[in-house]
Write an enzyme that holds these catalytic residues in place. Structure first.
Site, PDB file in Angstrom:
ATOM      1  N   ASN A 207      40.147  59.909  60.598  1.00  0.00           N
ATOM      2  CA  ASN A 207      38.901  60.636  60.868  1.00  0.00           C
ATOM      3  C   ASN A 207      37.735  59.664  60.755  1.00  0.00           C
ATOM      4  OD1 ASN A 207      37.767  60.724  58.026  1.00  0.00           O
ATOM      5  ND2 ASN A 207      39.762  61.675  57.706  1.00  0.00           N
ATOM      6  N   PRO A 303      49.523  66.672  50.353  1.00  0.00           N
ATOM      7  CA  PRO A 303      49.131  67.269  49.063  1.00  0.00           C
ATOM      8  C   PRO A 303      47.611  67.373  49.014  1.00  0.00           C
ATOM      9  CG  PRO A 303      49.791  64.967  48.785  1.00  0.00           C
ATOM     10  CD  PRO A 303      50.124  65.345  50.195  1.00  0.00           C
ATOM     11  N   ILE A 305      44.759  66.657  46.966  1.00  0.00           N
ATOM     12  CA  ILE A 305      44.563  65.817  45.774  1.00  0.00           C
ATOM     13  C   ILE A 305      43.606  66.494  44.801  1.00  0.00           C
ATOM     14  CG2 ILE A 305      43.873  63.513  44.975  1.00  0.00           C
ATOM     15  CD1 ILE A 305      44.443  62.604  47.944  1.00  0.00           C
ATOM     16  N   LYS A 337      35.712  77.803  48.367  1.00  0.00           N
ATOM     17  CA  LYS A 337      36.519  76.574  48.213  1.00  0.00           C
ATOM     18  C   LYS A 337      36.587  76.162  46.741  1.00  0.00           C
ATOM     19  CE  LYS A 337      36.489  73.911  51.677  1.00  0.00           C
ATOM     20  NZ  LYS A 337      35.875  73.134  52.745  1.00  0.00           N
TER      21      LYS A 337
HETATM   22  N1  CTP Z   1      40.745  67.031  49.512  1.00  0.00           N
HETATM   23  C1  CTP Z   1      41.764  66.396  48.829  1.00  0.00           C
HETATM   24  N2  CTP Z   1      43.013  66.333  49.359  1.00  0.00           N
HETATM   25  C2  CTP Z   1      43.287  66.906  50.555  1.00  0.00           C
HETATM   26  C3  CTP Z   1      42.243  67.550  51.265  1.00  0.00           C
HETATM   27  C4  CTP Z   1      40.998  67.598  50.719  1.00  0.00           C
HETATM   28  O1  CTP Z   1      41.525  65.883  47.739  1.00  0.00           O
HETATM   29  N3  CTP Z   1      44.504  66.838  51.050  1.00  0.00           N
HETATM   30  C5  CTP Z   1      39.417  67.121  48.895  1.00  0.00           C
HETATM   31  C6  CTP Z   1      38.361  66.294  49.572  1.00  0.00           C
HETATM   32  O2  CTP Z   1      38.266  64.994  48.994  1.00  0.00           O
HETATM   33  C7  CTP Z   1      37.115  67.110  49.297  1.00  0.00           C
HETATM   34  C8  CTP Z   1      37.631  68.531  49.391  1.00  0.00           C
HETATM   35  O3  CTP Z   1      38.996  68.458  49.020  1.00  0.00           O
HETATM   36  O4  CTP Z   1      36.627  66.927  47.994  1.00  0.00           O
HETATM   37  C9  CTP Z   1      37.490  69.048  50.779  1.00  0.00           C
HETATM   38  O5  CTP Z   1      38.346  70.088  50.941  1.00  0.00           O
HETATM   39  P1  CTP Z   1      38.910  70.595  52.359  1.00  0.00           P
HETATM   40  O6  CTP Z   1      39.721  71.801  52.066  1.00  0.00           O
HETATM   41  O7  CTP Z   1      39.572  69.509  53.117  1.00  0.00           O
HETATM   42  O8  CTP Z   1      37.602  71.001  52.992  1.00  0.00           O
HETATM   43  P2  CTP Z   1      36.837  70.503  54.223  1.00  0.00           P
HETATM   44  O9  CTP Z   1      37.100  69.066  54.525  1.00  0.00           O
HETATM   45  O10 CTP Z   1      35.443  70.874  53.918  1.00  0.00           O
HETATM   46  O11 CTP Z   1      37.470  71.341  55.417  1.00  0.00           O
HETATM   47  P3  CTP Z   1      38.035  72.855  55.608  1.00  0.00           P
HETATM   48  O12 CTP Z   1      37.070  73.768  54.933  1.00  0.00           O
HETATM   49  O13 CTP Z   1      38.058  72.977  57.072  1.00  0.00           O
HETATM   50  O14 CTP Z   1      39.394  72.875  54.985  1.00  0.00           O
END
Ligand code: CTP
Length: 397
Positions: A207, A303, A305, A337
């Site tokens: 990305n 996963p 994280i 979230k």
């Molecule tokens: N995150 C993570 N591991 C993942 C995905 C996300 O640690 N596999 C963390 C990112 O570092 C960030 C937060 O979770 O702190 C973002 O969550 P995410 O659910 O990915 O939200 P968005 O990127 O905002 O997208 P969406 O709401 O579309 O899921």
């Protein structure tokens, strides 16, 4: 700084003259400086001026038997609170990265269990050479702290990164290393950058995250005295000085690096982690098979994280902060979230394209916590980082 013992290794280079000013700045702040002058360093400044300014004996040669009787090199490497290498040449960095010990300076650096701060100074081509950048990455991974180099005109007539940091910048980095700020003694983990999820050995899914906000935050936390572990995917912005850098590519590697870095007092997840990886990634390069049919990629969920760490039963950092990129209903989505992932705070970014935030230098954020939503005025990513670092310091106080 008062009463701190600094072992100052002066390498060879025109910037060695600035080491004399550095000694003066340190001693006037009450630090004691034990100088070590390399053979090349002695080509630029004299042992006499170094010892006169430091008010101490200058050490110059590994095989000086009198010195060995007086203070062996092992002991010399242990009596300091911090070892500062200024200027650090490309050669000295290479020796450090390779674990070589063929003169007094490199032997001290290999024998020490004290923290080391390096102020590189070299020609711009030498600094940007892949070998030096590789050595830099190795040393950062070893926890060596860096200050500079700065951009600017160089004594050799070229322009670019390679000038040694100014003495007062080095003093500031030394103060930060001693952790005099509100986060002194605290360990903070920061994830940053994108992840790369392989399709085959040469292709990947990624990305556009530059890593700018995570990098600024790690720098701001370190400036408040925190010991920062910076777990970064392949970002475009270079990692900040003064933090321990752990480089990863995939989400699964990032999770493993984060778990290995625990315990931490706080963890901030600024990385743009790929939610999916290719489940059927090929072990060798995928070839067109002539059928005209595109390959079918299957995906598996990575996963989470942030959620994994936020929901840990044991060893959970006392403050867990996530980021959320939202285009609409920012507060509602980010609040949901926060609850879903189990973190303490969510830093919600408004990333509608018209905001210019993605890939830009500014950020408009809303901080979601148990107390509710707090929208900050639009400011630079550096200002967001400093404000967030200060809030983290308050929360951990
Ligand atoms: N995150 C993570 N591991 C993942 C995905 C996300 O640690 N596999 C963390 C990112 O570092 C960030 C937060 O979770 O702190 C973002 O969550 P995410 O659910 O990915 O939200 P968005 O990127 O905002 O997208 P969406 O709401 O579309 O899921």
């Amino acid at each position: 700084m008062l009463g701190k013992r600094i072992l100052l290794i002066i390498g060879g280079g025109i910037a060695a003259y600035k080491a004399l000013d550095l000694i003066r700045r340190l001693t006037e702040r009450g630090a004691s400086v034990t100088p070590v002058l390399t053979k090349a360093g002695a080509e630029f400044v004299t042992p006499l001026s170094v010892s006169a300014l430091a008010g101490a004996k200058v050490y110059t040669d590994l095989f000086d038997l009198t010195d060995e009787a007086e203070m062996g090199h092992i002991q010399l490497s242990r009596v300091a609170d911090l070892i500062v290498v200024a200027p650090a040449t490309a050669d000295l960095m290479a020796k450090m990265a390779g674990g070589r010990a063929d003169d007094l300076a490199s032997t001290l650096l290999l024998a020490t269990d004290t923290r080391v701060l390096v102020a590189p100074a070299m020609n711009v081509r030498m600094w940007t050479h892949p070998a030096t950048q590789r050595n830099l990455a190795t040393l950062q991974g070893d926890g060596v702290l860096f200050v500079g180099p700065n951009d600017g005109a160089m004594a050799c007539g070229e322009f670019g990164p390679g000038r040694m940091a100014e003495p007062l910048e080095i003093v500031a980095a030394i103060e930060a290393a001693f952790g005099s700020g509100p986060l002194a003694g605290r360990h903070v983990l920061v994830t940053s950058g994108p992840t790369h999820e392989p399709i085959d050995p040469v292709r990947y899914i990624a990305n556009r995250s530059s890593g700018a906000q995570g990098t600024a935050l790690a720098a701001a936390l370190a400036a408040l005295g925190a010991r920062v572990t910076f777990v970064t995917g392949p970002a475009t912005v270079p990692p900040p000085a003064g933090v321990t850098v752990v480089r990863v590519e995939t989400a699964r590697e990032m999770l493993a690096a984060v778990e290995a870095a625990l315990p931490a007092d706080a963890a901030v997840f600024a990385a743009a982690v790929a939610d999916w990886r290719v489940a059927n990634a090929a072990g060798s390069k995928m070839k067109k098979d002539g059928s005209g049919k595109p390959p079918a990629l299957e995906f598996a969920e990575n996963p989470d994280i942030l959620a994994t760490i936020a929901q840990r039963k044991t060893g959970r950092p006392s403050l867990v902060v996530g980021f959320a990129a939202e285009t609409d209903a920012v507060i509602d989505h980010a609040t949901a979230k926060r609850a879903r992932k189990g973190c303490d705070w969510i830093v919600a970014n408004d990333v509608r394209p018209e905001t210019g935030i993605m890939g830009g230098t500014e950020n408009a954020i809303t901080l979601i916590s148990a107390e509710g939503a707090e929208t900050w005025p639009r400011m630079t990513k550096d200002q967001v980082a400093r404000k967030l670092a200060a809030r983290i310091a308050e929360a951990l106080a």
